[in-house]
Design a protein around this motif. Structure first.
Motif, PDB file in Angstrom:
ATOM      1  N   LEU A 113      29.741  -1.601  -8.307  1.00 11.09           N
ATOM      2  CA  LEU A 113      30.602  -1.209  -7.187  1.00 11.09           C
ATOM      3  C   LEU A 113      29.732  -0.499  -6.158  1.00 11.09           C
ATOM      4  N   ILE A 114      29.700  -1.017  -4.922  1.00  8.89           N
ATOM      5  CA  ILE A 114      28.805  -0.491  -3.899  1.00  8.89           C
ATOM      6  C   ILE A 114      29.551  -0.255  -2.586  1.00  8.89           C
ATOM      7  N   LYS A 115      28.951   0.587  -1.783  1.00  4.36           N
ATOM      8  CA  LYS A 115      29.422   0.806  -0.414  1.00  4.36           C
ATOM      9  C   LYS A 115      28.338   0.303   0.530  1.00  4.36           C
ATOM     10  N   ILE A 116      28.699  -0.639   1.382  1.00 11.63           N
ATOM     11  CA  ILE A 116      27.775  -1.189   2.369  1.00 11.63           C
ATOM     12  C   ILE A 116      28.151  -0.598   3.720  1.00 11.63           C
ATOM     13  N   GLU A 117      27.274   0.222   4.259  1.00 11.65           N
ATOM     14  CA  GLU A 117      27.578   0.956   5.495  1.00 11.65           C
ATOM     15  C   GLU A 117      26.810   0.365   6.665  1.00 11.65           C
ATOM     16  N   LYS A 118      27.533   0.029   7.699  1.00  9.08           N
ATOM     17  CA  LYS A 118      26.967  -0.496   8.955  1.00  9.08           C
ATOM     18  C   LYS A 118      26.236  -1.821   8.738  1.00  9.08           C
ATOM     19  N   ALA A 119      26.957  -2.776   8.132  1.00  9.73           N
ATOM     20  CA  ALA A 119      26.448  -4.145   8.022  1.00  9.73           C
ATOM     21  C   ALA A 119      26.928  -4.939   9.233  1.00  9.73           C
ATOM     22  N   GLN A 120      26.110  -5.857   9.686  1.00  8.02           N
ATOM     23  CA  GLN A 120      26.470  -6.655  10.854  1.00  8.02           C
ATOM     24  C   GLN A 120      27.155  -7.937  10.412  1.00  8.02           C
ATOM     25  N   ILE A 121      28.241  -8.278  11.086  1.00  5.54           N
ATOM     26  CA  ILE A 121      28.961  -9.509  10.771  1.00  5.54           C
ATOM     27  C   ILE A 121      28.286 -10.681  11.480  1.00  5.54           C
ATOM     28  N   LYS A 122      27.849 -11.636  10.689  1.00  5.35           N
ATOM     29  CA  LYS A 122      27.322 -12.887  11.215  1.00  5.35           C
ATOM     30  C   LYS A 122      28.303 -13.996  10.855  1.00  5.35           C
ATOM     31  N   ARG A 123      28.250 -15.094  11.578  1.00  8.48           N
ATOM     32  CA  ARG A 123      29.177 -16.184  11.299  1.00  8.48           C
ATOM     33  C   ARG A 123      28.430 -17.482  11.055  1.00  8.48           C
ATOM     34  N   PHE A 124      28.831 -18.166   9.979  1.00  5.85           N
ATOM     35  CA  PHE A 124      28.355 -19.517   9.709  1.00  5.85           C
ATOM     36  C   PHE A 124      29.544 -20.433   9.931  1.00  5.85           C
ATOM     37  N   ARG A 125      29.500 -21.180  11.062  1.00  4.07           N
ATOM     38  CA  ARG A 125      30.668 -21.944  11.506  1.00  4.07           C
ATOM     39  C   ARG A 125      31.833 -20.992  11.706  1.00  4.07           C
ATOM     40  N   GLU A 126      32.925 -21.118  10.934  1.00  2.00           N
ATOM     41  CA  GLU A 126      34.083 -20.250  11.147  1.00  2.00           C
ATOM     42  C   GLU A 126      34.150 -19.115  10.130  1.00  2.00           C
ATOM     43  N   THR A 127      33.130 -18.993   9.281  1.00  2.00           N
ATOM     44  CA  THR A 127      33.191 -18.044   8.168  1.00  2.00           C
ATOM     45  C   THR A 127      32.273 -16.856   8.413  1.00  2.00           C
ATOM     46  N   ALA A 128      32.836 -15.661   8.244  1.00  2.00           N
ATOM     47  CA  ALA A 128      32.055 -14.439   8.430  1.00  2.00           C
ATOM     48  C   ALA A 128      31.294 -14.093   7.159  1.00  2.00           C
ATOM     49  N   GLU A 129      30.123 -13.497   7.316  1.00  2.05           N
ATOM     50  CA  GLU A 129      29.382 -12.937   6.195  1.00  2.05           C
ATOM     51  C   GLU A 129      28.644 -11.693   6.673  1.00  2.05           C
ATOM     52  N   LEU A 130      28.330 -10.811   5.731  1.00  2.38           N
ATOM     53  CA  LEU A 130      27.693  -9.541   6.061  1.00  2.38           C
ATOM     54  C   LEU A 130      26.183  -9.693   6.010  1.00  2.38           C
ATOM     55  N   SER A 131      25.520  -9.249   7.075  1.00  5.05           N
ATOM     56  CA  SER A 131      24.062  -9.268   7.129  1.00  5.05           C
ATOM     57  C   SER A 131      23.544  -7.851   6.855  1.00  5.05           C
ATOM     58  N   ILE A 132      22.774  -7.704   5.797  1.00  9.64           N
ATOM     59  CA  ILE A 132      22.241  -6.406   5.390  1.00  9.64           C
ATOM     60  C   ILE A 132      20.778  -6.333   5.806  1.00  9.64           C
ATOM     61  N   GLY A 133      20.467  -5.432   6.730  1.00  8.60           N
ATOM     62  CA  GLY A 133      19.107  -5.290   7.238  1.00  8.60           C
ATOM     63  C   GLY A 133      18.578  -3.889   7.029  1.00  8.60           C
ATOM     64  N   GLN A 134      17.512  -3.566   7.755  1.00 11.42           N
ATOM     65  CA  GLN A 134      16.835  -2.287   7.537  1.00 11.42           C
ATOM     66  C   GLN A 134      17.661  -1.095   7.992  1.00 11.42           C
ATOM     67  N   TYR A 135      18.667  -1.315   8.857  1.00 10.35           N
ATOM     68  CA  TYR A 135      19.496  -0.205   9.322  1.00 10.35           C
ATOM     69  C   TYR A 135      20.820  -0.109   8.549  1.00 10.35           C
ATOM     70  N   THR A 136      20.992  -0.972   7.547  1.00  8.71           N
ATOM     71  CA  THR A 136      22.192  -0.939   6.720  1.00  8.71           C
ATOM     72  C   THR A 136      21.943  -0.053   5.494  1.00  8.71           C
ATOM     73  N   LYS A 137      22.930   0.749   5.157  1.00  9.29           N
ATOM     74  CA  LYS A 137      22.829   1.630   3.993  1.00  9.29           C
ATOM     75  C   LYS A 137      23.695   1.075   2.870  1.00  9.29           C
ATOM     76  N   VAL A 138      23.074   0.856   1.693  1.00  9.62           N
ATOM     77  CA  VAL A 138      23.791   0.353   0.517  1.00  9.62           C
ATOM     78  C   VAL A 138      23.611   1.359  -0.612  1.00  9.62           C
ATOM     79  N   GLU A 139      24.716   1.808  -1.182  1.00 11.32           N
ATOM     80  CA  GLU A 139      24.652   2.805  -2.243  1.00 11.32           C
ATOM     81  C   GLU A 139      25.760   2.560  -3.263  1.00 11.32           C
TER      82      GLU A 139
END
Length: 553
Positions: A247-273
């Protein structure tokens, strides 16, 4: 973009001959990836880094003219000093440390033609570099003065620079969401920008891909996380020290879209804990509850689990572009929520004499064909056949499933639907239209030479909660008008376009209608491609009683 980057690197090399070309390129790419700043705008900063003396950048001394445009189609990648009126759809604030200073920026979506003059609206991404948060409230209509166009990977976006001016023409009343406040995963597909979510990892796959420019490879982790409201895919470009079931908290992930479907992009400025919540559903419970149905399918979905009934199944042989002989199996599937297509690249050993067959699919993906979902099976291990019926067979797959407009606009694209509502608008461009013969797109000018004549009707219907854009193609229009296209053309020449629209509005406007056909639901909204249209007969006294009861009059 490559030419722009090469020119920028050349400019730096001329003034900084001791600098390595690879280091300069890496710095430009960092500005583009981390700050969304194109090479032409990052040139001064890169020069400062590699130069020990004064920086010299050649600029034009002439006064730059203002380019006033009404829609995004009039913009090109090299446009500067843009003036345009737009509606703010979303605004996502973002704090970033640049040169040791905390800087507030923002990005989101804007929409052209805010006053509805042309009836054709387009959306574009924008980045606010000038801290205009107080003027870019979602829902407001603003005039942007001094904007510039950015191009990245062939897509245009608008830069609102520090010296740009924002004039608010109509106030918006939507609240800018807090980036730190978690939202339900089911809400992600309807959002844009930066979000925070809490969920349990249900899948995780480590992958290595090649960079588009062929300069090397990238490590990434793809998977899905889920909560009690649904699940969403994620892509992590950094190390992710969490396993399936965590169970995790993903903080400040950017929403990217593949066609009509959203997915979360986790990069260097995203906090996962790690996150603790004793009441959060366990993994097995989430896996069983996150099964999809056909009404929820959207183009671009991956790792989908779903149970369907196969109504027909055909084998097709074809030759691909490389000259290789290929075999594909396809057919029509159905569940209690709707109907769609299904394709398999491996033989599922399905005998047509045994149809219908119920199957459970695991980890499949979804493509879209003419707006209708197509479930794609890549290998037979994704399919589990059932000996017994999962539900009572749906006898006639050509029946239209009756749903409300509210359900329609909040679900995925589907075929064989029926809905009803009140006609609230008839579009002025209903009637004869001309299409480009090569691509079937509408002609933008009055020159009809070489164009193909077509017929359509366009309107908007409403059920009191949601509205729906309705289109009748040539065949459906001919059935409703009880005239062939040629007969209608003669009729239109006699009475004129204005009189035709006036008559059509007198027949339809304010009436309750039932329409049958298929829906297309995407980021632009919901559209219904109508095959049949019927005007409902309403008893005035009975209808008025229903209205009084509904509103407590």
């Amino acid at each position: 973009m490559n030419d722009e980057l090469d020119d920028a690197i050349k400019s730096v090399m001329e003034q900084c001959p001791d600098a390595l070309e690879s280091d300069i390129k890496k710095e430009f790419e960092r500005y583009q990836k981390d700050f969304l700043i194109p090479p032409k705008d990052a040139l001064r900063s890169v020069l400062r880094k590699f130069s020990a003396g004064d920086v010299k950048i050649q600029t034009s001394s002439s006064v730059r003219e203002i380019k006033k445009v009404e829609n995004f189609n009039s913009l090109s990648s090299d446009d500067k000093n843009i003036e345009i009126e737009v509606k703010v759809i979303t605004f996502n604030p973002w704090n970033r440390e640049i040169r040791g200073q905390e800087r507030q920026m923002g990005f989101g979506l804007i929409e052209d033609d805010p006053w509805g003059k042309s009836g054709m609206k387009n959306r574009m991404k924008y980045t606010d570099w000038g801290n205009h948060v107080n003027n870019l409230i979602p829902g407001s209509i603003v005039r942007i003065e001094g904007g510039s166009v950015n191009e990245y990977e062939g897509n245009l976006s608008l830069n609102i620079n520090q010296n740009s001016r924002i004039v608010v023409l109509q106030e918006g009343d939507e609240i800018i969401p807090s980036l730190d406040e978690p939202i339900n995963i089911s809400e992600v597909n309807n959002q844009d920008g930066i979000v925070t979510v809490i969920g349990r990892i249900v899948s995780r796959n480590e992958m290595t891909i090649e960079k588009k420019d062929g300069s090397g490879t990238l490590d990434m982790i793809k998977g899905q996380i889920a909560d009690s409201s649904g699940k969403v895919g994620y892509v992590s470009w950094v190390e992710l020290n969490h396993k399936i079931g965590d169970l995790i908290k993903i903080e400040k992930a950017q929403i990217k879209r593949f066609r009509e479907t959203a997915e979360l992009s986790i990069g260097q400025y995203t906090k996962v804990e790690n996150y603790r919540d004793s009441k959060f559903p366990e993994l097995n419970e989430l896996l069983s509850s996150s099964k999809q149905n056909i009404s929820g399918l959207r183009d671009g979905m991956r790792e989908i689990d779903i149970t369907v009934e196969i109504k027909n199944w055909l084998k097709r042989e074809f030759t691909n572009d490389s000259g290789d002989e290929k075999i594909v199996w396809s057919g029509e599937v159905i569940d209690p929520s709707g109907k769609c297509k299904m394709t398999s690249w491996q033989n599922l050993e399905i005998d047509n004499d045994q149809l219908p067959v119920w199957v459970t699919l695991k980890g499949v993906r979804v493509r879209s064909w003419q707006g209708i979902p197509d479930i794609t099976i890549d290998n037979s291990e994704q399919v589990e056949k059932h000996d017994d019926a999962i539900w009572e067979t749906i006898e006639d797959s050509n029946e239209f499933k009756s749903i409300s407009i509210n359900e329609l606009v909040n679900s995925g694209s589907r075929a064989n639907l029926q809905t009803k509502g009140i006609v609230v608008s008839i579009r002025n461009d209903s009637g004869i239209i001309w299409r480009n013969s090569d691509r079937r797109v509408l002609k933008n000018d009055d020159d009809t030479s070489g164009a193909t004549k077509d017929l359509r009707l366009r309107m908007v219907m409403d059920d009191g909660e949601n509205c729906l854009s309705v289109i009748l193609n040539r065949q459906a229009s001919e059935r409703y008008l009880e005239k062939s296209m040629e007969e209608f053309s003669e009729y239109l020449n006699k009475i004129g376009q204005y009189e035709f629209i006036k008559n059509l509005r007198s027949r339809l406007l304010g009436n309750l209608i039932t329409i049958r056909g298929r829906s297309i639901v995407d980021q632009q909204g919901a559209m219904f491609l109508t095959e049949e249209l019927e005007i409902e007969d309403i008893e005035p006294k009975e209808f008025s009683s229903e209205i009084k009861t509904k509103w407590g009059i």
